[in-house]
Design an enzyme around this catalytic site. Sequence first.
Site, short mmCIF file in Angstrom:
data_model
loop_
_atom_site.label_atom_id
_atom_site.label_comp_id
_atom_site.label_asym_id
_atom_site.label_seq_id
_atom_site.Cartn_x
_atom_site.Cartn_y
_atom_site.Cartn_z
N GLY A 1 -15.09 -1.02 -2.47
CA GLY A 1 -16.26 -0.38 -1.96
C GLY A 1 -15.90 0.23 -0.52
O GLY A 1 -16.85 0.70 0.20
N GLY A 2 -14.63 0.93 -0.40
CA GLY A 2 -14.34 1.74 0.55
C GLY A 2 -14.61 1.22 1.91
O GLY A 2 -14.24 0.01 2.10
N ASP B 1 -7.46 8.36 3.02
CA ASP B 1 -7.78 7.18 3.98
C ASP B 1 -7.09 7.62 5.46
O ASP B 1 -7.56 6.80 6.28
CB ASP B 1 -7.15 5.94 3.53
CG ASP B 1 -8.05 5.38 2.36
OD1 ASP B 1 -9.23 5.82 2.07
OD2 ASP B 1 -7.82 4.31 1.89
N GLU C 1 -4.68 8.38 -2.06
CA GLU C 1 -4.88 7.48 -0.87
C GLU C 1 -4.64 8.07 0.19
O GLU C 1 -5.00 7.59 1.61
CB GLU C 1 -3.97 6.15 -0.95
CG GLU C 1 -4.02 4.94 -0.26
CD GLU C 1 -5.22 4.30 -1.25
OE1 GLU C 1 -6.42 4.15 -0.67
OE2 GLU C 1 -4.90 4.07 -2.36
N ARG D 1 0.84 -1.40 -0.10
CA ARG D 1 0.00 -0.04 -0.02
C ARG D 1 0.64 1.42 -0.09
O ARG D 1 1.93 1.07 0.26
CB ARG D 1 -0.77 0.04 1.26
CG ARG D 1 -1.98 1.04 1.36
CD ARG D 1 -3.04 0.60 2.11
NE ARG D 1 -3.66 1.41 3.10
CZ ARG D 1 -4.81 2.05 2.23
NH1 ARG D 1 -5.12 1.69 1.15
NH2 ARG D 1 -5.40 3.09 2.95
N THR E 1 -11.80 0.67 -6.43
CA THR E 1 -10.75 -0.15 -5.93
C THR E 1 -11.04 -1.27 -6.88
O THR E 1 -12.09 -1.42 -7.45
CB THR E 1 -10.93 -0.36 -4.41
OG1 THR E 1 -10.71 0.75 -3.82
CG2 THR E 1 -10.05 -1.53 -4.01
N SER F 1 -6.60 1.04 6.11
CA SER F 1 -7.36 0.45 4.68
C SER F 1 -8.70 -0.30 5.18
O SER F 1 -8.51 -0.85 6.25
CB SER F 1 -6.51 -0.26 3.70
OG SER F 1 -7.20 -0.83 2.91
N THR G 1 -5.71 -0.58 -5.55
CA THR G 1 -6.56 0.63 -5.51
C THR G 1 -5.88 1.89 -5.76
O THR G 1 -4.56 2.06 -5.53
CB THR G 1 -7.50 0.69 -4.46
OG1 THR G 1 -8.32 1.78 -4.60
CG2 THR G 1 -6.50 1.28 -3.15
N ASN H 1 -7.62 4.48 -4.78
CA ASN H 1 -8.54 4.98 -3.97
C ASN H 1 -9.87 5.67 -4.46
O ASN H 1 -10.60 4.70 -4.74
CB ASN H 1 -8.14 6.05 -3.04
CG ASN H 1 -8.84 6.41 -1.59
OD1 ASN H 1 -9.71 5.52 -1.27
ND2 ASN H 1 -9.09 7.59 -1.14
O1 DON Z 1 -8.20 1.11 1.23
C1 DON Z 1 -9.09 1.34 1.54
O2 DON Z 1 -10.07 0.96 2.28
C2 DON Z 1 -9.75 2.21 0.47
N1 DON Z 1 -8.83 3.23 -0.22
C3 DON Z 1 -10.57 1.45 -0.79
C4 DON Z 1 -11.15 2.32 -1.80
C5 DON Z 1 -12.24 1.61 -2.58
O3 DON Z 1 -12.62 0.47 -2.16
C6 DON Z 1 -12.83 2.45 -3.52
N2 DON Z 1 -13.70 1.51 -4.44
N3 DON Z 1 -14.85 1.62 -4.45
#
Ligand code: DON
Length: 579
Positions: A468-469, A418, A415, A102, A376, A447, A394, A396
């Site tokens: 999915g964040g 986050d 990123e 990451r 992502t 993350s 990702t 992000n």
């Molecule tokens: O690492 C993480 O949790 C976030 N940067 C992920 C971002 C993400 O899943 C965006 N997609 N839908």
Amino acid sequence: MPSSRLKSLSVTLFVSLSLPPWAVQAASPEPVKAVHGMVVTAQHLATDIGVEVLKNGGNAVDAAVAVGYALAVTYPTAGNIGGGGFMTIRFKDGKTTFLDFRERAPQAATKSMYLDAKGDFVKGASTDGYLAVGVPGSVMGFEVARSRYGTKPLSELIEPAVALAKEGFVLEEGDINAFRGRTDRLAKDPAAAAIFLNDGKPFAVGEKLVQADLAASLSSIAEKGTDAFYKGAIADQIVKASAEKGGVLAKADFERYAVRELEPVKCNYRGYDIVSSPPPSSGGVIICEILNVLEGYPISYMGYGAAETVHVMIEAMRHAYVDRNTALGDPDFVENPVSKLTDKAYAKEIRGRIDPFRAGVSATLIPKGFGESKETTHYSIIDDEGNAVAVTYTLNGSFGAGVVAPGTGILLNNEMDDFTAKPGVPNLYGLVQGEANAIAPGKTPLSSMSPTIISKDGKPFMVIGSPGGARIITITLEAILNVIDHGMNIQEAVDAPRIHHQWLPDKVFMEPYALSPDTRKLLSAMGHDVEIDESWTIWGQATGILVGGESLADIEAGGGARYNGAVDSRIGAGAARGY
Ligand code: DON
């Protein structure tokens, strides 16, 4: 009752009683079946490249590296070499490992870099442009994976991606979907607009996306290895563009970038061994914490979508996200209470605090002193020997920070968002986080990415993950529950509508059709604030593989297909393919 209705009722009863309890037949296509290997990704050309690597004798790690590079070309919204991610591996002998590639914060990053003179959060500063960019890790991550666990030379694994970038590929409906709504953002950066817009306009179905600069960058990595990215011209070009446009990236940030190989987080749910992402991800820890809580309830008996099932899921999520948002961070900077959070005794304690008839109140769970379309992508691979690889990586946000360093063709991540920009201020994904995830030089933001591999009795059982964040955790969790507790086949399990709670805001988000009006009424009466969230991109895109059958019933009956792949029906361009 007229006799014809009676007859049809008895037929229905007969059919439902004569089927095994797990033979659910939801409205999903059949999983894809294969014998020797399976690759499931968000873009079909990348899937084909992965399958080809397996057919040519490469193992699952080789295929994962080739797919990682291919998605950087064919799935630019999230596939990347300008971002970072995680790889969970389960080898054929049952050993497991985890690679953290990451992004890291630049050395010039500071705790208050996204606040103005008054201490207020500056909207957009952590998401748009070069100040949002963390030091990318994908190139180093793929190389560490390949050199430690792969069998093929780097040039062979990058070559298909170079060809796709150089010659271009024809965009289909599913590809175009990923570009939808991004025109204004991409137009702001001339280098990004020159590649990802067609004379300033969005690309249309049937047009070709050619990425000459990216082809050149990929070729130089193929030829010179990671030095081309971290020590050579690519780093120079990114640092120069960053300096000219308000960023703080330095050449030394690239030179010092290192991958961490970590012990994955492990837990057991109803006899299944779960292996997932450790900090700097919260994913594995929080999935395990929620599963441990849910293990104390007869979920299968209570039933899919029943108000009492959804209630305990919400409450387990509520409690676990408090821990996610307040206690976890980069393991090189903070002590993470992983063993406590994944302890069954702690889960029992949480169950003791859950009222079976009443919604909890998030505000009462704020610990003392506690002052995201987003993109992502996840892919799942398994080879003929049974080596399994789960990768989530990702930029992000969709197309990351929306910037490409001129000459590189490489989209850069955002990123840094986050991190906790300011305690109490929600980030792109509405996460309200604390000090453990504060910004510091060289630190990695917390993350939610959860590349997960499950085994049963020492044999691989399921490979799963999603974008999915903040919802990655609950999306992955629900796919697991759908297979283990609700008996769905792998396709149904990734397609089923989802629900999500993340402590703050104190709301239950539901995907359209996830809950019936009756169930919503029951939940509201318990005190839950349920809201339909129609923003489809945030509900993730899971890609899964089930081994030995398409569902538990199929596995238990024996004779099921060896590998069963499912790409989430929410994905436009993806494919599960095997051989
Ligand atoms: O690492 C993480 O949790 C976030 N940067 C992920 C971002 C993400 O899943 C965006 N997609 N839908």
